[in-house]
Design a protein around this motif. Structure first.
Motif, PDB file in Angstrom:
ATOM      1  N   PHE A 191       0.846  -1.149  -0.119  1.00 22.03           N
ATOM      2  CA  PHE A 191      -0.005  -0.172  -0.024  1.00 22.03           C
ATOM      3  C   PHE A 191       0.988   1.270   0.118  1.00 22.03           C
ATOM      4  CE2 PHE A 191      -2.537  -3.363   1.825  1.00 22.03           C
ATOM      5  CZ  PHE A 191      -3.684  -3.241   0.892  1.00 22.03           C
ATOM      6  N   ALA A 192       1.885   1.289  -0.878  1.00 23.37           N
ATOM      7  CA  ALA A 192       2.734   2.398  -1.221  1.00 23.37           C
ATOM      8  C   ALA A 192       3.714   2.437   0.075  1.00 23.37           C
ATOM      9  CB  ALA A 192       2.178   3.761  -1.119  1.00 23.37           C
ATOM     10  N   LYS A 193       3.905   1.697   1.087  1.00 22.57           N
ATOM     11  CA  LYS A 193       4.864   1.618   2.026  1.00 22.57           C
ATOM     12  C   LYS A 193       5.510   2.815   2.568  1.00 22.57           C
ATOM     13  CE  LYS A 193       7.963  -0.449  -1.537  1.00 22.57           C
ATOM     14  NZ  LYS A 193       8.623  -1.453  -2.160  1.00 22.57           N
ATOM     15  N   PRO A 194       4.686   3.850   3.012  1.00 21.97           N
ATOM     16  CA  PRO A 194       5.308   5.062   3.203  1.00 21.97           C
ATOM     17  C   PRO A 194       6.379   5.061   4.329  1.00 21.97           C
ATOM     18  CG  PRO A 194       3.115   4.921   4.127  1.00 21.97           C
ATOM     19  CD  PRO A 194       3.333   3.921   3.120  1.00 21.97           C
ATOM     20  N   PHE A 195       6.356   3.992   5.208  1.00 23.51           N
ATOM     21  CA  PHE A 195       7.595   4.146   6.059  1.00 23.51           C
ATOM     22  C   PHE A 195       8.467   3.036   5.834  1.00 23.51           C
ATOM     23  CE2 PHE A 195       4.986   6.212   9.692  1.00 23.51           C
ATOM     24  CZ  PHE A 195       5.100   7.517   9.226  1.00 23.51           C
ATOM     25  N   ASN A 196       8.598   2.570   4.744  1.00 27.79           N
ATOM     26  CA  ASN A 196       9.622   1.354   4.172  1.00 27.79           C
ATOM     27  C   ASN A 196      10.805   1.659   4.602  1.00 27.79           C
ATOM     28  OD1 ASN A 196      11.341   0.357   1.655  1.00 27.79           O
ATOM     29  ND2 ASN A 196       9.870  -1.107   2.408  1.00 27.79           N
ATOM     30  N   ARG A 197      11.419   2.898   4.633  1.00 27.75           N
ATOM     31  CA  ARG A 197      12.830   3.270   4.695  1.00 27.75           C
ATOM     32  C   ARG A 197      13.122   3.928   6.371  1.00 27.75           C
ATOM     33  NH1 ARG A 197      14.693   6.663  -0.355  1.00 27.75           N
ATOM     34  NH2 ARG A 197      16.625   6.587   1.025  1.00 27.75           N
ATOM     35  N   ILE A 198      12.298   3.539   7.158  1.00 29.40           N
ATOM     36  CA  ILE A 198      12.305   4.197   8.437  1.00 29.40           C
ATOM     37  C   ILE A 198      13.373   3.727   9.353  1.00 29.40           C
ATOM     38  CG2 ILE A 198      11.041   2.028   9.782  1.00 29.40           C
ATOM     39  CD1 ILE A 198       9.225   4.277  11.182  1.00 29.40           C
ATOM     40  N   ALA A 199      13.935   2.641   8.805  1.00 29.55           N
ATOM     41  CA  ALA A 199      15.214   2.110   9.856  1.00 29.55           C
ATOM     42  C   ALA A 199      16.483   2.811   9.377  1.00 29.55           C
ATOM     43  CB  ALA A 199      15.774   0.484   9.490  1.00 29.55           C
ATOM     44  N   GLU A 200      16.289   3.790   8.103  1.00 28.78           N
ATOM     45  CA  GLU A 200      17.551   4.639   7.703  1.00 28.78           C
ATOM     46  C   GLU A 200      17.662   5.801   8.609  1.00 28.78           C
ATOM     47  OE1 GLU A 200      17.194   5.275   3.755  1.00 28.78           O
ATOM     48  OE2 GLU A 200      16.634   3.417   3.431  1.00 28.78           O
ATOM     49  N   LEU A 201      16.560   6.280   9.445  1.00 29.97           N
ATOM     50  CA  LEU A 201      16.437   7.377  10.069  1.00 29.97           C
ATOM     51  C   LEU A 201      17.590   7.570  11.251  1.00 29.97           C
ATOM     52  CD1 LEU A 201      12.864   8.195  10.348  1.00 29.97           C
ATOM     53  CD2 LEU A 201      14.487   9.482   8.965  1.00 29.97           C
ATOM     54  N   GLN A 202      18.300   8.572  11.129  1.00 32.95           N
ATOM     55  CA  GLN A 202      19.466   8.865  12.356  1.00 32.95           C
ATOM     56  C   GLN A 202      19.094   9.794  13.328  1.00 32.95           C
ATOM     57  OE1 GLN A 202      23.356   9.072  10.232  1.00 32.95           O
ATOM     58  NE2 GLN A 202      22.657   7.392   8.840  1.00 32.95           N
ATOM     59  N   VAL A 203      19.489   9.893  14.555  1.00 33.47           N
ATOM     60  CA  VAL A 203      19.443  11.111  15.496  1.00 33.47           C
ATOM     61  C   VAL A 203      19.811  12.453  14.659  1.00 33.47           C
ATOM     62  CG1 VAL A 203      20.160  12.094  17.545  1.00 33.47           C
ATOM     63  CG2 VAL A 203      19.569   9.632  17.447  1.00 33.47           C
ATOM     64  N   GLY A 204      19.077  13.268  14.894  1.00 36.27           N
ATOM     65  CA  GLY A 204      19.262  14.678  14.234  1.00 36.27           C
ATOM     66  C   GLY A 204      18.740  14.774  12.834  1.00 36.27           C
ATOM     67  N   ASP A 205      18.305  13.730  12.380  1.00 33.70           N
ATOM     68  CA  ASP A 205      17.510  13.922  10.917  1.00 33.70           C
ATOM     69  C   ASP A 205      16.135  14.590  10.980  1.00 33.70           C
ATOM     70  OD1 ASP A 205      19.313  12.305   9.637  1.00 33.70           O
ATOM     71  OD2 ASP A 205      18.281  10.413   9.304  1.00 33.70           O
ATOM     72  N   PRO A 206      16.106  15.456  10.179  1.00 32.89           N
ATOM     73  CA  PRO A 206      14.494  16.384  10.086  1.00 32.89           C
ATOM     74  C   PRO A 206      13.344  15.520   9.440  1.00 32.89           C
ATOM     75  CG  PRO A 206      16.054  16.830   8.225  1.00 32.89           C
ATOM     76  CD  PRO A 206      16.754  16.021   9.057  1.00 32.89           C
ATOM     77  N   LEU A 207      12.412  15.838  10.055  1.00 30.64           N
ATOM     78  CA  LEU A 207      11.264  15.286   9.526  1.00 30.64           C
ATOM     79  C   LEU A 207      10.209  16.399   9.358  1.00 30.64           C
ATOM     80  CD1 LEU A 207      10.711  12.499  12.438  1.00 30.64           C
ATOM     81  CD2 LEU A 207      11.662  12.144  10.107  1.00 30.64           C
ATOM     82  N   VAL A 208       9.771  16.693   8.335  1.00 23.25           N
ATOM     83  CA  VAL A 208       9.045  18.015   7.626  1.00 23.25           C
ATOM     84  C   VAL A 208       7.591  17.787   7.535  1.00 23.25           C
ATOM     85  CG1 VAL A 208       9.463  19.850   6.380  1.00 23.25           C
ATOM     86  CG2 VAL A 208      11.264  18.822   6.844  1.00 23.25           C
ATOM     87  N   ILE A 209       6.863  18.331   8.491  1.00 26.05           N
ATOM     88  CA  ILE A 209       5.449  18.168   8.320  1.00 26.05           C
ATOM     89  C   ILE A 209       4.815  19.614   7.710  1.00 26.05           C
ATOM     90  CG2 ILE A 209       3.121  17.935   9.716  1.00 26.05           C
ATOM     91  CD1 ILE A 209       5.246  15.521   9.650  1.00 26.05           C
ATOM     92  N   ARG A 210       4.078  19.530   6.863  1.00 27.59           N
ATOM     93  CA  ARG A 210       3.138  20.708   6.362  1.00 27.59           C
ATOM     94  C   ARG A 210       1.718  20.419   6.367  1.00 27.59           C
ATOM     95  NH1 ARG A 210       3.450  23.139   0.013  1.00 27.59           N
ATOM     96  NH2 ARG A 210       3.674  21.002  -0.472  1.00 27.59           N
ATOM     97  N   THR A 211       1.047  21.256   6.996  1.00 23.39           N
ATOM     98  CA  THR A 211      -0.344  21.101   7.468  1.00 23.39           C
ATOM     99  C   THR A 211      -1.014  22.135   6.397  1.00 23.39           C
ATOM    100  OG1 THR A 211      -0.607  23.084   8.873  1.00 23.39           O
ATOM    101  CG2 THR A 211       0.118  20.909   9.809  1.00 23.39           C
ATOM    102  N   THR A 212      -2.555  21.686   6.267  1.00 27.74           N
ATOM    103  CA  THR A 212      -3.335  22.415   5.445  1.00 27.74           C
ATOM    104  C   THR A 212      -3.764  23.722   5.726  1.00 27.74           C
ATOM    105  OG1 THR A 212      -5.340  21.367   6.532  1.00 27.74           O
ATOM    106  CG2 THR A 212      -4.414  20.279   4.372  1.00 27.74           C
TER     107      THR A 212
END
Length: 242
Positions: A143-164
């Motif tokens: 189902f498009a696997k949006p979190f497929n690469r979650i294990a690649e994340l490292q401390v300090g990495d940005p996660l950018v949220i944009r709201t409506t």
């Protein structure tokens, strides 16, 4: 057992094998194709303001390009929790180069959110920018696997949220962990401290672990770094900044 019976059993096994192969193709490939198309269309239809761009001026060395939004660390605006299955935000993860902007919708059930809309927001947890824990879930496979690469994340990495509401929220990864599905404390207002009063603005990503299994959950925690109105520009993290 006669040769006729053996032949029938053999044909049944071949048919079963073909059906199983077809199911695997549908589950592991076709749901991704359909899911990626659907999620891209959802993002296109969101009421986002255009990101402002700078125009090149005569004699200037800097080329035209997107305006970089100045980080704000004062009290951020926080939108109200929307109705179930409403898409209200997206997430972009620079670490996942090549991955598209993914929609985030209200709720975490498979039938109406995770399988058809993408990433789901745990109802009752904080909204983006809010004090507490903005907790979301997504598929790691299918189902498009949006979190497929979650294990690649490292401390300090940005996660950018944009709201409506046309606000950027830039979180930074602070930790990862693997837990049992019964450990719901990871999405508590203060992760793993049920009952504690939150003072920080956090984010938690949850998905299945290991790959192709629901035996455990892979968890990523983060904390809000800054916010900015979309009208002020785009986060530097989305154009190659830190």
């Amino acid at each position: 057992m006669t040769y006729g019976v053996i032949g029938v059993v053999g044909e049944l096994l071949i048919t079963l094998g073909v059906l199983l192969f077809a199911f695997l193709v549908w589950q592991l490939w076709w749901t991704d194709v359909i899911g990626n198309r659907a999620q891209a269309e959802i993002v296109r239809e969101l009421p986002f303001e255009p990101v402002p761009t700078a125009t090149a001026t005569a004699g200037a060395d800097a080329p035209a390009g997107p305006v970089i939004a100045p980080p704000r660390r004062d009290e951020p605006p926080v939108m109200a929790e929307p109705p179930h299955a409403t898409t209200f935000a997206t997430i972009q993860v620079p670490r996942w180069a090549g991955e598209p902007e993914r929609p985030i919708s209200q709720g975490t059930d498979r039938a109406t959110v995770l399988d058809v809309l993408g990433i789901g927001h745990y109802e009752g947890t904080a909204m983006p920018g809010g004090v507490g824990n903005f907790a979301v879930a997504g598929h790691r496979t299918t189902f498009a696997k949006p979190f497929n690469r979650i294990a690649e994340l490292q401390v300090g990495d940005p996660l950018v949220i944009r709201t409506t509401d046309n606000i950027w929220y830039v979180y930074r990864v602070t930790s990862t962990e693997i837990v049992r599905p019964s450990n719901v404390g990871v999405i508590a207002p203060v992760p793993n401290q049920p009952g504690a009063v939150p003072t920080e603005r956090m984010i938690t990503l949850t998905t299945c672990h290991p790959m192709f299994s629901a035996r455990e959950r892979y968890i990523v925690h983060g904390v809000l770094d800054y916010w900015a109105p979309v009208a002020d520009g785009i986060p530097a993290e989305l154009v190659g900044g830190a």
